[in-house]
Design a protein around this motif. Structure first.
Motif, PDB file in Angstrom:
ATOM      1  N   LEU A 219       0.485  -1.258   0.063  1.00 21.07           N
ATOM      2  CA  LEU A 219       0.188   0.057  -0.046  1.00 21.07           C
ATOM      3  C   LEU A 219       0.672   0.884  -0.190  1.00 21.07           C
ATOM      4  O   LEU A 219       1.597   1.515   0.580  1.00 21.07           O
ATOM      5  CB  LEU A 219      -1.310   0.296   1.096  1.00 21.07           C
ATOM      6  N   VAL A 220       0.738   1.871  -1.297  1.00 20.80           N
ATOM      7  CA  VAL A 220       0.870   3.650  -1.266  1.00 20.80           C
ATOM      8  C   VAL A 220       0.116   4.916  -0.609  1.00 20.80           C
ATOM      9  O   VAL A 220       0.809   5.646   0.416  1.00 20.80           O
ATOM     10  CB  VAL A 220       1.631   4.315  -2.212  1.00 20.80           C
ATOM     11  N   GLU A 221      -1.089   4.313  -1.190  1.00 20.54           N
ATOM     12  CA  GLU A 221      -1.810   5.625  -0.598  1.00 20.54           C
ATOM     13  C   GLU A 221      -3.435   4.858  -0.816  1.00 20.54           C
ATOM     14  O   GLU A 221      -3.533   4.184  -1.101  1.00 20.54           O
ATOM     15  CB  GLU A 221      -2.250   6.937  -1.642  1.00 20.54           C
ATOM     16  N   ALA A 222      -4.814   5.508   0.284  1.00 20.79           N
ATOM     17  CA  ALA A 222      -5.857   4.643   0.292  1.00 20.79           C
ATOM     18  C   ALA A 222      -6.326   5.825   0.610  1.00 20.79           C
ATOM     19  O   ALA A 222      -6.242   6.466   1.241  1.00 20.79           O
ATOM     20  CB  ALA A 222      -5.742   3.350   1.411  1.00 20.79           C
ATOM     21  N   TRP A 223      -7.576   5.745  -0.521  1.00 19.45           N
ATOM     22  CA  TRP A 223      -9.586   6.290   0.593  1.00 19.45           C
ATOM     23  C   TRP A 223      -9.767   5.111   0.584  1.00 19.45           C
ATOM     24  O   TRP A 223      -9.998   3.600   0.715  1.00 19.45           O
ATOM     25  CB  TRP A 223      -9.631   7.181  -1.319  1.00 19.45           C
ATOM     26  N   PRO A 224     -11.326   5.558   0.929  1.00 19.32           N
ATOM     27  CA  PRO A 224     -12.106   4.769   1.544  1.00 19.32           C
ATOM     28  C   PRO A 224     -12.838   3.265  -0.138  1.00 19.32           C
ATOM     29  O   PRO A 224     -12.705   2.612   0.574  1.00 19.32           O
ATOM     30  CB  PRO A 224     -13.471   5.633   1.415  1.00 19.32           C
ATOM     31  N   GLY A 225     -12.509   4.013  -1.012  1.00 19.08           N
ATOM     32  CA  GLY A 225     -13.003   3.027  -1.914  1.00 19.08           C
ATOM     33  C   GLY A 225     -11.695   2.769  -2.431  1.00 19.08           C
ATOM     34  O   GLY A 225     -12.189   2.074  -3.831  1.00 19.08           O
ATOM     35  N   ALA A 226     -10.681   3.155  -3.014  1.00 20.34           N
ATOM     36  CA  ALA A 226      -9.115   3.111  -3.623  1.00 20.34           C
ATOM     37  C   ALA A 226      -7.924   2.907  -2.914  1.00 20.34           C
ATOM     38  O   ALA A 226      -8.026   3.551  -2.655  1.00 20.34           O
ATOM     39  CB  ALA A 226      -9.639   3.946  -4.519  1.00 20.34           C
ATOM     40  N   SER A 227      -7.059   1.571  -3.291  1.00 13.41           N
ATOM     41  CA  SER A 227      -5.909   1.850  -3.475  1.00 13.41           C
ATOM     42  C   SER A 227      -4.867   1.920  -4.222  1.00 13.41           C
ATOM     43  O   SER A 227      -4.945   1.408  -4.706  1.00 13.41           O
ATOM     44  CB  SER A 227      -5.693   0.708  -2.080  1.00 13.41           C
ATOM     45  N   LEU A 228      -3.950   2.444  -3.869  1.00 15.61           N
ATOM     46  CA  LEU A 228      -2.980   3.310  -4.650  1.00 15.61           C
ATOM     47  C   LEU A 228      -1.544   2.345  -3.794  1.00 15.61           C
ATOM     48  O   LEU A 228      -1.199   2.450  -3.025  1.00 15.61           O
ATOM     49  CB  LEU A 228      -1.930   4.495  -4.488  1.00 15.61           C
ATOM     50  N   VAL A 229      -0.998   1.373  -5.002  1.00 18.79           N
ATOM     51  CA  VAL A 229      -0.506  -0.254  -4.414  1.00 18.79           C
ATOM     52  C   VAL A 229       1.260  -0.275  -4.919  1.00 18.79           C
ATOM     53  O   VAL A 229       0.867   0.273  -6.286  1.00 18.79           O
ATOM     54  CB  VAL A 229      -0.777  -1.590  -4.430  1.00 18.79           C
ATOM     55  N   GLU A 230       2.242  -0.491  -4.951  1.00 22.51           N
ATOM     56  CA  GLU A 230       3.136  -0.834  -5.372  1.00 22.51           C
ATOM     57  C   GLU A 230       2.851  -2.150  -6.022  1.00 22.51           C
ATOM     58  O   GLU A 230       3.492  -2.512  -4.968  1.00 22.51           O
ATOM     59  CB  GLU A 230       4.817  -0.303  -5.298  1.00 22.51           C
ATOM     60  N   ALA A 231       3.414  -3.211  -7.091  1.00 21.90           N
ATOM     61  CA  ALA A 231       3.131  -3.839  -7.203  1.00 21.90           C
ATOM     62  C   ALA A 231       4.560  -4.535  -7.790  1.00 21.90           C
ATOM     63  O   ALA A 231       5.681  -3.858  -8.004  1.00 21.90           O
ATOM     64  CB  ALA A 231       2.077  -4.441  -8.148  1.00 21.90           C
ATOM     65  N   VAL A 232       5.180  -5.865  -6.953  1.00 24.31           N
ATOM     66  CA  VAL A 232       6.361  -6.542  -7.972  1.00 24.31           C
ATOM     67  C   VAL A 232       5.964  -7.559  -8.185  1.00 24.31           C
ATOM     68  O   VAL A 232       5.796  -7.810  -7.312  1.00 24.31           O
ATOM     69  CB  VAL A 232       8.041  -5.814  -5.952  1.00 24.31           C
ATOM     70  N   LEU A 233       6.545  -7.095  -9.280  1.00 26.38           N
ATOM     71  CA  LEU A 233       7.403  -9.166 -10.123  1.00 26.38           C
ATOM     72  C   LEU A 233       8.286  -9.501  -9.515  1.00 26.38           C
ATOM     73  O   LEU A 233       9.278  -9.406  -9.602  1.00 26.38           O
ATOM     74  CB  LEU A 233       7.079  -8.663 -11.413  1.00 26.38           C
ATOM     75  N   HIS A 234       7.427 -11.088  -8.845  1.00 27.77           N
ATOM     76  CA  HIS A 234       8.543 -11.807  -8.907  1.00 27.77           C
ATOM     77  C   HIS A 234       9.217 -12.630  -9.923  1.00 27.77           C
ATOM     78  O   HIS A 234       9.486 -13.787 -10.319  1.00 27.77           O
ATOM     79  CB  HIS A 234       8.581 -12.670  -7.997  1.00 27.77           C
TER      80      HIS A 234
END
Length: 326
Positions: A219-234
């Motif tokens: 999680l990078v930043e969140a709102w009540p109904g949405a989340s900005l995330v960083e996704a890391v591919l392995h």
């Protein structure tokens, strides 16, 4: 569009062109010539290497002299023209004599095909006619923007492919997901299998008999109904982030294949007209020096605008805890 024939060409193979098959070499050199025509030239012996006939699987060696007969170079579809090449040149993030990293725009495929007359690789080759070698190191989905590596030497391509196979390349994405993701890292390890549905549409699904796949969401930043995330591919499976996000219960904003139509509608009202998935960071060992290279691509203005509107007009959390409302 040029509908004439080329002149007889005699090309000497340099060290960076050595090792590739003659058919692949011709496909790159004779842009716009149908693949069937190239294989016919090889079968009939019209293409000669060191004055002798060769098979399509012949691998070129440094110093080989390749005779290419006159052949129609008219493309079946219009070429990219100068504009896409200039656009990509303006979006180059890193370049040296062995590779370059470009900030691929959303909506542009990495290569032509499947009804597309050109992609990133064709546009860059068209804007750099003097380049003897230019190949994609990896791929991004058409609707995904961000860091994309291209090799300018075959030795660099081999070295970077080895890093991909050994998971030594660090690839990170920003993604906007439905609902509020828990703080910290959420790991998804779910095997993926590709299917073909009616109409030829390619779909990927979580399946026990699929190929191993792992994605970490933070999680990078969140709102009540949405989340900005960083996704890391392995791992590097097709549509991996999109399918894993949906499997987690937090599908990507703007994803019309694996996403939530209601959530997409809410985000479209806030200015999102594309998939919210951006390859913002990539790191790898330089193929010549071994030094670690780190390249970042900032979010495009349209995605930044969506986040700004979420700050001023956040999506409210609905009773199910995930789906937002307008």
């Amino acid at each position: 569009m040029n509908t004439g024939k080329s002149q007889v060409q005699v090309r000497e193979i340099g060290p960076e062109e050595a090792g590739q098959r003659i058919d692949n070499y011709l496909l790159r050199i004779l842009k716009g010539v149908p693949k069937s025509r190239i294989y016919r030239l090889l079968r009939k012996g019209e293409v000669r290497v060191n004055k002798g006939r060769i098979r399509a699987d012949y691998r070129l060696a440094a110093g080989d002299r390749v005779r290419i007969p006159p052949v129609s170079t008219a493309a079946e579809k219009p070429g990219p023209g100068p504009a896409p090449g200039r656009l990509l040149t303006d979006r180059i993030l890193y370049e040296d004599d062995r590779l370059l990293v470009v900030d691929k725009p959303a909506g542009m495929a990495v290569h032509g095909g499947s009804g597309l007359s050109f992609g990133v690789i064709e546009a860059l080759r068209g804007s750099r006619p003097e380049a003897k070698f230019l190949e994609l190191v990896h791929r991004l989905d058409r609707e995904t923007s961000g860091c994309l590596i291209l090799a300018k030497r075959r030795s660099a391509l081999r070295a970077l492919h080895e890093q991909l196979r050994e998971n030594r390349m660090d690839k990170r994405y920003f993604a906007l997901l439905r609902g509020r993701l828990a703080a910290g890292r959420q790991r998804v390890e779910a095997p993926l299998r590709r299917n073909q549905l009616r109409g030829g549409e390619r779909m990927v699904q979580v399946a026990e008999d699929g190929k191993p796949a792992r994605t970490d969401f933070t999680l990078v930043e969140a709102w009540p109904g949405a989340s900005l995330v960083e996704a890391v591919l392995h791992t590097g499976r097709t549509h991996q982030i999109r399918v894993h996000a949906a499997h987690l219960g937090h599908p990507l904003a703007g994803d019309d294949k694996y996403g939530d139509p209601d959530f997409n509608r809410v985000l479209k009202a806030r200015g999102l007209n594309r998939l919210f998935l951006h390859a913002h960071f990539i790191a790898f060992d330089h193929p010549a020096t071994g030094e670690r290279v780190q390249v970042s691509a900032p979010l495009d203005a349209d995605l930044r605008g969506v986040l700004e509107r979420l700050h001023s007009d956040p999506i409210e959390q609905s009773p199910d805890g995930n789906r937002g409302t307008a």
